[in-house]
Design an enzyme around this catalytic site. Sequence first.
Site, PDB file in Angstrom:
ATOM      1  CG  ASP A  67      41.273  30.748  45.768  1.00  0.00           C
ATOM      2  OD1 ASP A  67      42.381  31.199  45.396  1.00  0.00           O
ATOM      3  OD2 ASP A  67      40.211  30.524  45.099  1.00  0.00           O
TER       4      ASP A  67
ATOM      5  CE1 TYR B  81      42.580  30.327  37.182  1.00  0.00           C
ATOM      6  CE2 TYR B  81      42.400  27.901  37.277  1.00  0.00           C
ATOM      7  CZ  TYR B  81      42.758  29.302  37.733  1.00  0.00           C
ATOM      8  OH  TYR B  81      43.285  29.124  39.174  1.00  0.00           O
TER       9      TYR B  81
ATOM     10  NE  ARG C 111      41.526  30.191  42.542  1.00  0.00           N
ATOM     11  CZ  ARG C 111      41.686  31.407  41.654  1.00  0.00           C
ATOM     12  NH1 ARG C 111      42.643  31.337  40.686  1.00  0.00           N
ATOM     13  NH2 ARG C 111      41.200  32.400  41.738  1.00  0.00           N
TER      14      ARG C 111
ATOM     15  CD  GLN D  45      34.050  28.931  46.854  1.00  0.00           C
ATOM     16  OE1 GLN D  45      33.481  29.274  48.053  1.00  0.00           O
ATOM     17  NE2 GLN D  45      33.770  28.901  45.826  1.00  0.00           N
TER      18      GLN D  45
ATOM     19  CB  SER E 161      40.205  33.985  45.512  1.00  0.00           C
ATOM     20  OG  SER E 161      39.920  33.263  44.196  1.00  0.00           O
TER      21      SER E 161
HETATM   22  N1  LIG Z   1      37.019  28.343  44.182  1.00  0.00           N
HETATM   23  C1  LIG Z   1      36.586  28.611  42.867  1.00  0.00           C
HETATM   24  O1  LIG Z   1      35.875  27.989  42.698  1.00  0.00           O
HETATM   25  C2  LIG Z   1      36.946  29.553  42.383  1.00  0.00           C
HETATM   26  C3  LIG Z   1      37.859  30.774  42.853  1.00  0.00           C
HETATM   27  C4  LIG Z   1      38.271  31.741  42.133  1.00  0.00           C
HETATM   28  C5  LIG Z   1      38.193  31.785  41.011  1.00  0.00           C
HETATM   29  N2  LIG Z   1      37.516  30.704  40.205  1.00  0.00           N
HETATM   30  C6  LIG Z   1      37.517  30.985  38.832  1.00  0.00           C
HETATM   31  O2  LIG Z   1      38.420  30.858  37.997  1.00  0.00           O
HETATM   32  C7  LIG Z   1      38.663  31.505  37.039  1.00  0.00           C
HETATM   33  C8  LIG Z   1      39.794  32.479  36.770  1.00  0.00           C
HETATM   34  O3  LIG Z   1      39.778  33.528  37.814  1.00  0.00           O
HETATM   35  P1  LIG Z   1      40.951  34.401  38.201  1.00  0.00           P
HETATM   36  O4  LIG Z   1      40.559  35.493  38.656  1.00  0.00           O
HETATM   37  O5  LIG Z   1      41.919  33.695  38.923  1.00  0.00           O
HETATM   38  O6  LIG Z   1      41.406  34.615  36.684  1.00  0.00           O
HETATM   39  P2  LIG Z   1      43.011  34.920  36.193  1.00  0.00           P
HETATM   40  O7  LIG Z   1      43.739  35.927  37.209  1.00  0.00           O
HETATM   41  O8  LIG Z   1      43.639  33.876  35.670  1.00  0.00           O
HETATM   42  O9  LIG Z   1      42.607  35.974  34.949  1.00  0.00           O
HETATM   43  C9  LIG Z   1      42.021  36.801  34.953  1.00  0.00           C
HETATM   44  C10 LIG Z   1      40.631  36.940  33.913  1.00  0.00           C
HETATM   45  O10 LIG Z   1      41.385  37.367  32.715  1.00  0.00           O
HETATM   46  C11 LIG Z   1      40.718  36.693  31.535  1.00  0.00           C
HETATM   47  N3  LIG Z   1      41.269  36.807  30.317  1.00  0.00           N
HETATM   48  C12 LIG Z   1      42.309  36.371  30.063  1.00  0.00           C
HETATM   49  N4  LIG Z   1      42.539  36.699  28.690  1.00  0.00           N
HETATM   50  C13 LIG Z   1      41.588  37.695  28.286  1.00  0.00           C
HETATM   51  C14 LIG Z   1      41.984  38.661  27.330  1.00  0.00           C
HETATM   52  N5  LIG Z   1      42.291  38.235  25.928  1.00  0.00           N
HETATM   53  N6  LIG Z   1      40.803  39.553  27.253  1.00  0.00           N
HETATM   54  C15 LIG Z   1      39.950  39.505  28.388  1.00  0.00           C
HETATM   55  N7  LIG Z   1      40.103  38.984  29.569  1.00  0.00           N
HETATM   56  C16 LIG Z   1      40.933  37.900  29.323  1.00  0.00           C
HETATM   57  C17 LIG Z   1      40.248  35.329  32.472  1.00  0.00           C
HETATM   58  O11 LIG Z   1      39.211  34.882  31.631  1.00  0.00           O
HETATM   59  C18 LIG Z   1      39.992  35.762  33.676  1.00  0.00           C
HETATM   60  O12 LIG Z   1      38.828  35.941  33.821  1.00  0.00           O
HETATM   61  C19 LIG Z   1      37.093  32.214  36.871  1.00  0.00           C
HETATM   62  O13 LIG Z   1      36.365  31.626  36.095  1.00  0.00           O
HETATM   63  C20 LIG Z   1      36.493  32.303  38.348  1.00  0.00           C
HETATM   64  O14 LIG Z   1      35.292  32.190  38.421  1.00  0.00           O
HETATM   65  C21 LIG Z   1      37.024  29.649  40.855  1.00  0.00           C
END
Ligand SMILES: NC(=O)c1ccc[n+]([C@@H]2O[C@H](COP(=O)([O-])OP(=O)(O)OC[C@H]3O[C@@H](n4cnc5c(N)ncnc54)[C@H](O)[C@@H]3O)[C@@H](O)[C@H]2O)c1
Length: 379
Positions: A128, A226, A120, A125, A131
């Site tokens: 991804d 994460y 990620r 991107q 996403s």
């Molecule tokens: N290319 C990139 O740079 C890129 C792309 C996508 C996502 N990201 C980042 O990756 C991270 C994870 O994204 P995702 O959507 O895949 O997450 P994910 O599907 O792993 O999890 C979903 C969300 O659940 C939250 N979570 C976990 N335990 C929790 C709890 N007890 N209560 C409430 N929330 C809780 C996590 O913090 C996350 O925001 C984020 O920081 C996002 O910005 C970066």
Amino acid sequence: MPSVFVPKETRPGETRVAASPETAKRLVQAKLALAVETGAGLAAGFADQAYASAGARIVGPEGWTSELVLKVQPPTADEAARLASGAMLVSFLQPHRELELVGVLRARGVTALAMELVPRISRAQSMDALSSQATVAGYKAVLLGAVHLRKMCPLLMTAAGTVQPARVVVFGAGVAGLMAIATARRLGCKVEATDVRMAAKEQVESLGATFISVPGAADMEGAGGYAKEQSAEFLARQREEVAKRVAEADLVITTAQVPGKTAPRLVDQAMVRSMKPGAVIVDLAVESGGNCALSELGKVVEREGVTIVGLANLPASVPQHASELYAKNVLALVKLFLDKEGKLAPDWTDEVLAGCRLTHAGEIHHAPTAQALAAGKSA
Ligand SMILES: NC(=O)c1ccc[n+]([C@@H]2O[C@H](COP(=O)([O-])OP(=O)(O)OC[C@H]3O[C@@H](n4cnc5c(N)ncnc54)[C@H](O)[C@@H]3O)[C@@H](O)[C@H]2O)c1
């Protein structure tokens, strides 16, 4: 000219396809001999003729012997057995759940690139798929919730009286959660959201929702942005903080995940019981064990007067756009391992290709999967 095959997906409920007519055209322009299985895109709204017009051949299962196979779901045992020895495969592969398949791919010398392992990072991107598909799932979760509500979503002031906006609480403000917040806001809902990563606060607020802070949350951001696995004590504190909001909510959308772990249990039976009759919960984490204690995988159930939606694979319920986005992710990854002559030539010093390489030349390159396979159990 390397041969490329896009099969029709066969796993139950899967309606997506790994190439759209648009990406098919781009693959053909990249000097690949593209074959698409008869009917591969039909469920997503793409006729065979559209692929043929893009320059693809429409074929039967004989396409499985191609040098590169593009898929959505991990191949079944039958499909894996049809892959040519030394072929390349690009697909979601769910290695932690599909250890047997990983063993077969390794034994056949298949170079398997797992879409869920694409790092990620900014440069990746466009590849991804986690996403792109989470975006679709977050959107559809709100629509499903709205359909099951006995209420409308927006504030309405009519001659017959005022209708209050639906109150929505979103757990987890990652990709799916932010899309759920944006969709609920567009429907006119009053939205509150919580996450264990404080970085999510600003994003939640920028979408016009209120952030529910939990004391101690600042410590919960781990590698790669994460969430870290949370302690029982933290989860109890979080429950206390959100319980009142959940009791007042019309719709609760849960999206919380911790990579490689069972989803955190955030809504217990007592919280469900505290909700208003007719309220709705949509549990997007149901495939990783569920954020709600009462959700059931693949079902819509009524418990304690609350409708709980635990349907799996929501992206497959929006197959056209989910496929168009996924196909673009796949195309971007394929272009990364094509050389100037259009040959399949992955450069394993590239961190994106190295990061998503699951098996290659008889080896497993993803350490957690290799360890799980060696231990003879699931990761
Ligand atoms: N290319 C990139 O740079 C890129 C792309 C996508 C996502 N990201 C980042 O990756 C991270 C994870 O994204 P995702 O959507 O895949 O997450 P994910 O599907 O792993 O999890 C979903 C969300 O659940 C939250 N979570 C976990 N335990 C929790 C709890 N007890 N209560 C409430 N929330 C809780 C996590 O913090 C996350 O925001 C984020 O920081 C996002 O910005 C970066």
